[in-house]
Design a protein around this motif. Structure first.
Motif, PDB file in Angstrom:
ATOM      1  N   THR A 179       0.819  -1.216   0.000  1.00  0.00           N
ATOM      2  CA  THR A 179       0.000   0.000   0.000  1.00  0.00           C
ATOM      3  C   THR A 179       0.853   1.266   0.000  1.00  0.00           C
ATOM      4  OG1 THR A 179      -0.101  -0.113   2.409  1.00  0.00           O
ATOM      5  CG2 THR A 179      -1.893  -1.159   1.197  1.00  0.00           C
ATOM      6  N   LYS A 180       2.097   1.128  -0.426  1.00  0.00           N
ATOM      7  CA  LYS A 180       3.043   2.247  -0.406  1.00  0.00           C
ATOM      8  C   LYS A 180       3.307   2.761  -1.829  1.00  0.00           C
ATOM      9  CE  LYS A 180       3.436   1.214   3.965  1.00  0.00           C
ATOM     10  NZ  LYS A 180       2.721   2.021   4.984  1.00  0.00           N
ATOM     11  N   TYR A 181       4.172   3.772  -1.893  1.00  0.00           N
ATOM     12  CA  TYR A 181       4.600   4.260  -3.205  1.00  0.00           C
ATOM     13  C   TYR A 181       5.229   3.131  -4.018  1.00  0.00           C
ATOM     14  CZ  TYR A 181       4.288   9.067  -1.358  1.00  0.00           C
ATOM     15  OH  TYR A 181       3.874  10.245  -0.821  1.00  0.00           O
ATOM     16  N   THR A 182       5.073   3.228  -5.324  1.00  0.00           N
ATOM     17  CA  THR A 182       5.793   2.329  -6.231  1.00  0.00           C
ATOM     18  C   THR A 182       6.666   3.211  -7.126  1.00  0.00           C
ATOM     19  OG1 THR A 182       4.273   2.374  -8.135  1.00  0.00           O
ATOM     20  CG2 THR A 182       3.704   0.906  -6.293  1.00  0.00           C
ATOM     21  N   PRO A 183       7.537   2.634  -7.952  1.00  0.00           N
ATOM     22  CA  PRO A 183       8.264   3.445  -8.928  1.00  0.00           C
ATOM     23  C   PRO A 183       7.285   4.231  -9.807  1.00  0.00           C
ATOM     24  CG  PRO A 183       9.224   1.263  -8.808  1.00  0.00           C
ATOM     25  CD  PRO A 183       7.976   1.217  -7.979  1.00  0.00           C
ATOM     26  N   SER A 184       7.660   5.425 -10.188  1.00  0.00           N
ATOM     27  CA  SER A 184       6.757   6.285 -10.967  1.00  0.00           C
ATOM     28  C   SER A 184       6.314   5.632 -12.267  1.00  0.00           C
ATOM     29  CB  SER A 184       7.437   7.625 -11.268  1.00  0.00           C
ATOM     30  OG  SER A 184       7.609   8.378 -10.092  1.00  0.00           O
ATOM     31  N   GLY A 185       7.188   4.863 -12.868  1.00  0.00           N
ATOM     32  CA  GLY A 185       6.861   4.220 -14.137  1.00  0.00           C
ATOM     33  C   GLY A 185       6.141   2.903 -14.006  1.00  0.00           C
ATOM     34  N   GLY A 186       5.877   2.479 -12.777  1.00  0.00           N
ATOM     35  CA  GLY A 186       5.142   1.233 -12.580  1.00  0.00           C
ATOM     36  C   GLY A 186       5.973   0.136 -11.944  1.00  0.00           C
ATOM     37  N   LEU A 187       5.296  -0.830 -11.339  1.00  0.00           N
ATOM     38  CA  LEU A 187       5.960  -1.975 -10.726  1.00  0.00           C
ATOM     39  C   LEU A 187       6.780  -2.744 -11.757  1.00  0.00           C
ATOM     40  CD1 LEU A 187       2.990  -3.427  -8.612  1.00  0.00           C
ATOM     41  CD2 LEU A 187       5.104  -2.419  -7.674  1.00  0.00           C
ATOM     42  N   PRO A 188       8.021  -3.105 -11.441  1.00  0.00           N
ATOM     43  CA  PRO A 188       8.817  -3.906 -12.377  1.00  0.00           C
ATOM     44  C   PRO A 188       8.110  -5.191 -12.809  1.00  0.00           C
ATOM     45  CG  PRO A 188      10.222  -3.038 -10.646  1.00  0.00           C
ATOM     46  CD  PRO A 188       8.815  -2.697 -10.257  1.00  0.00           C
ATOM     47  N   ALA A 189       7.427  -5.855 -11.868  1.00  0.00           N
ATOM     48  CA  ALA A 189       6.733  -7.102 -12.205  1.00  0.00           C
ATOM     49  C   ALA A 189       5.603  -6.858 -13.199  1.00  0.00           C
ATOM     50  CB  ALA A 189       6.192  -7.761 -10.940  1.00  0.00           C
ATOM     51  N   LEU A 190       4.902  -5.727 -13.051  1.00  0.00           N
ATOM     52  CA  LEU A 190       3.825  -5.405 -13.989  1.00  0.00           C
ATOM     53  C   LEU A 190       4.395  -5.049 -15.352  1.00  0.00           C
ATOM     54  CD1 LEU A 190       0.933  -4.941 -14.767  1.00  0.00           C
ATOM     55  CD2 LEU A 190       0.986  -2.722 -13.605  1.00  0.00           C
ATOM     56  N   LYS A 191       5.493  -4.315 -15.380  1.00  0.00           N
ATOM     57  CA  LYS A 191       6.151  -4.037 -16.662  1.00  0.00           C
ATOM     58  C   LYS A 191       6.529  -5.333 -17.366  1.00  0.00           C
ATOM     59  CE  LYS A 191       8.277   0.527 -16.030  1.00  0.00           C
ATOM     60  NZ  LYS A 191       9.503   1.286 -16.305  1.00  0.00           N
ATOM     61  N   ASP A 192       7.068  -6.282 -16.597  1.00  0.00           N
ATOM     62  CA  ASP A 192       7.449  -7.572 -17.181  1.00  0.00           C
ATOM     63  C   ASP A 192       6.227  -8.285 -17.756  1.00  0.00           C
ATOM     64  OD1 ASP A 192      10.099  -7.181 -16.525  1.00  0.00           O
ATOM     65  OD2 ASP A 192      10.028  -8.386 -14.695  1.00  0.00           O
ATOM     66  N   ALA A 193       5.100  -8.225 -17.045  1.00  0.00           N
ATOM     67  CA  ALA A 193       3.879  -8.871 -17.524  1.00  0.00           C
ATOM     68  C   ALA A 193       3.383  -8.212 -18.811  1.00  0.00           C
ATOM     69  CB  ALA A 193       2.802  -8.818 -16.444  1.00  0.00           C
ATOM     70  N   ILE A 194       3.497  -6.892 -18.890  1.00  0.00           N
ATOM     71  CA  ILE A 194       3.101  -6.175 -20.109  1.00  0.00           C
ATOM     72  C   ILE A 194       4.017  -6.554 -21.267  1.00  0.00           C
ATOM     73  CG2 ILE A 194       2.980  -3.877 -21.168  1.00  0.00           C
ATOM     74  CD1 ILE A 194       2.113  -2.858 -18.338  1.00  0.00           C
ATOM     75  N   ILE A 195       5.296  -6.671 -20.985  1.00  0.00           N
ATOM     76  CA  ILE A 195       6.265  -7.083 -22.007  1.00  0.00           C
ATOM     77  C   ILE A 195       5.906  -8.468 -22.540  1.00  0.00           C
ATOM     78  CG2 ILE A 195       8.669  -7.796 -22.348  1.00  0.00           C
ATOM     79  CD1 ILE A 195       9.421  -5.451 -20.440  1.00  0.00           C
ATOM     80  N   GLU A 196       5.552  -9.391 -21.642  1.00  0.00           N
ATOM     81  CA  GLU A 196       5.164 -10.744 -22.051  1.00  0.00           C
ATOM     82  C   GLU A 196       3.872 -10.716 -22.859  1.00  0.00           C
ATOM     83  OE1 GLU A 196       6.832 -13.665 -21.814  1.00  0.00           O
ATOM     84  OE2 GLU A 196       8.447 -12.310 -21.186  1.00  0.00           O
ATOM     85  N   LYS A 197       2.936  -9.864 -22.469  1.00  0.00           N
ATOM     86  CA  LYS A 197       1.678  -9.737 -23.201  1.00  0.00           C
ATOM     87  C   LYS A 197       1.925  -9.244 -24.633  1.00  0.00           C
ATOM     88  CE  LYS A 197      -1.739  -6.694 -24.543  1.00  0.00           C
ATOM     89  NZ  LYS A 197      -1.771  -7.114 -25.924  1.00  0.00           N
ATOM     90  N   LEU A 198       2.762  -8.227 -24.773  1.00  0.00           N
ATOM     91  CA  LEU A 198       3.068  -7.695 -26.101  1.00  0.00           C
ATOM     92  C   LEU A 198       3.803  -8.719 -26.960  1.00  0.00           C
ATOM     93  CD1 LEU A 198       4.097  -4.109 -24.972  1.00  0.00           C
ATOM     94  CD2 LEU A 198       2.209  -4.642 -26.518  1.00  0.00           C
ATOM     95  N   LYS A 199       4.645  -9.518 -26.335  1.00  0.00           N
ATOM     96  CA  LYS A 199       5.361 -10.557 -27.064  1.00  0.00           C
ATOM     97  C   LYS A 199       4.412 -11.653 -27.525  1.00  0.00           C
ATOM     98  CE  LYS A 199       9.413 -13.586 -26.616  1.00  0.00           C
ATOM     99  NZ  LYS A 199      10.510 -14.027 -25.702  1.00  0.00           N
ATOM    100  N   ALA A 200       3.498 -12.063 -26.644  1.00  0.00           N
ATOM    101  CA  ALA A 200       2.569 -13.147 -26.973  1.00  0.00           C
ATOM    102  C   ALA A 200       1.508 -12.708 -27.978  1.00  0.00           C
ATOM    103  CB  ALA A 200       1.902 -13.657 -25.692  1.00  0.00           C
ATOM    104  N   ASP A 201       0.967 -11.519 -27.799  1.00  0.00           N
ATOM    105  CA  ASP A 201      -0.153 -11.075 -28.637  1.00  0.00           C
ATOM    106  C   ASP A 201       0.273 -10.402 -29.933  1.00  0.00           C
ATOM    107  OD1 ASP A 201      -1.820 -12.013 -26.694  1.00  0.00           O
ATOM    108  OD2 ASP A 201      -2.405 -10.055 -25.908  1.00  0.00           O
TER     109      ASP A 201
END
Length: 393
Positions: free
Chosen positions: A61-83
């Motif tokens: 429930t705290k601050y995260t990096p301004s650009g987003g959670l590293p784990a979420l970025k990784d998931a988005i990267i995987e989504k773009l690769k798969a789709d």
């Protein structure tokens, strides 16, 4: 106190009067059917709700990096690769407070006063306003209904000037639901490459497609096009998470760095709990996404059949999103109204059906109907519209 000039240029939403009137009628006890919804009517899938609860209980429930959670970025990267078979690095991704925030932040970092952005019409209502807020100049490029609301390379070429900075492409489109093919995107992309224009590809409706035609991102078509393209997307429409406010941008690391810097001084970071929910949305089961898509497809077929059966109304059949965008100008004229906006207002007052006038989307002859409600309500709405048209003939 004098307001800043930038907000004085904003165009009031054309839907506000209709929305306010619909709410007023509902509060008076009238049975109003609203076809203006820009969001799925399904709740967020349970697995995503569970992930959010788990994140809260574990203290995320705290601050995260301004650009987003590293784990979420990784998931988005995987989504773009798969789709889309696209390869991105974490520094080429920013997570934002919804796709709308992605677009706003992008325009803030790429536009100087007087820079032009080409916006095909019909367009999503916020595109020109966000360009104006960044002190840019929206250049509306009108598409033809007979060309299924798609602009041609020749049209695009003629609209480009020395001040043109970017072009917006939205496929599937809000409000029309039409999609560009790979060949059409390639032809438009060639024009953009010729003039070194940034391509802003809004792909928020990519999972809601009701045809054999596959969604294609213009960034997929070549490495050079990928370098010129900024992809805008998020979980709002695909996973019924409009209120969670999680979107993302994928593109050139220099632009992403600038967007992240701006976000750090404006929003700090996207909501931490919502990011964990989005992580589950992208990395978990996609079964509910397909269930929603099938439900929307069934509604589309029913509503399209009913609406096109009404005298004076024609409609390009959409391939995606969850809107119909019929031309009602003949019906409005035959019904004795001077324009479609007046016809929409009268329809609401007499039959208690709320539509969104197309004038706010750059298409004054049309209206937008959302089929993000039950089939029974859609059938009743179509029945009322048909009765209204006949009663005014």
């Amino acid at each position: 106190m004098e307001l800043a000039n930038r907000v004085k240029t904003l165009t009031p939403s054309s839907t506000l009067a209709i929305t306010a009137k619909a709410k007023e009628l509902k509060s008076q006890g009238h049975d109003v059917i609203g076809l203006g919804a820009g969001e799925p009517d399904f709740n967020t899938p349970q697995s995503i709700l569970d992930a959010a609860e788990k994140a809260m209980r574990e203290g995320h429930t705290k601050y995260t990096p301004s650009g987003g959670l590293p784990a979420l970025k990784d998931a988005i990267i995987e989504k773009l690769k798969a789709d889309q078979q696209l390869e991105y690095k974490p520094e080429e991704i920013i997570v934002t407070n919804g796709a709308k925030h992605s677009l706003y932040t992008l325009f803030q970092v790429i536009l100087n006063p007087g820079d032009e952005v080409i916006i095909p019409a019909p367009y999503w209502v916020s595109y020109p306003e966000q360009v104006k807020l960044a002190e840019g100049e929206p250049v509306v490029l009108e598409s033809k209904e007979e060309n299924h609301f798609k602009v041609t390379p020749e049209q695009l070429e003629k609209a480009i000037t020395s001040k043109t900075k970017a072009v917006i492409l939205n496929s599937p489109s809000n409000p029309t639901g039409v999609m560009y093919s790979a060949e059409e995107l390639k032809a438009l992309g060639d024009v953009c490459l010729k003039h070194d224009l940034l391509i802003v590809s809004d792909e928020i409706y990519e999972k809601l497609i009701y045809t054999d035609q596959q969604h294609v991102s213009i960034a997929q078509l070549s490495e050079t096009l990928k370098k010129q393209t900024i992809i805008i997307n998020g979980v709002s429409k695909s996973h019924s998470m409009t209120g969670w406010r999680i979107g993302y941008t994928a593109g050139d690391s220099k632009l992403i760095k600038a967007m992240t810097g701006l976000a750090s001084h404006s929003t700090s970071n996207p909501n931490s709990i919502a990011q964990f929910a989005a992580l589950e949305a992208y990395s978990g089961s996609q079964e509910k996404v397909e269930e929603m898509r099938k439900a929307f497809q069934e509604r589309l077929e029913k509503l399209y059949e009913l609406i096109t059966d009404i005298p004076g109304i024609t409609c390009v059949k959409p391939k995606g999103a969850f809107y119909l965008f019929p031309n009602v100008s003949e019906a409005a004229k035959a019904n004795g109204f001077s324009n479609v906006d007046e016809w929409v207002q009268a329809l609401l007052e007499e039959e208690k059906v709320a539509l969104v006038p197309g004038s706010g989307f750059g298409a004054p002859n049309n209206v937008r109907l959302s089929y993000a409600i039950s089939i029974s309500q859609l059938e009743e709405a179509a029945k009322r519209i048909k009765r209204f048209v006949r009663n005014h003939q």
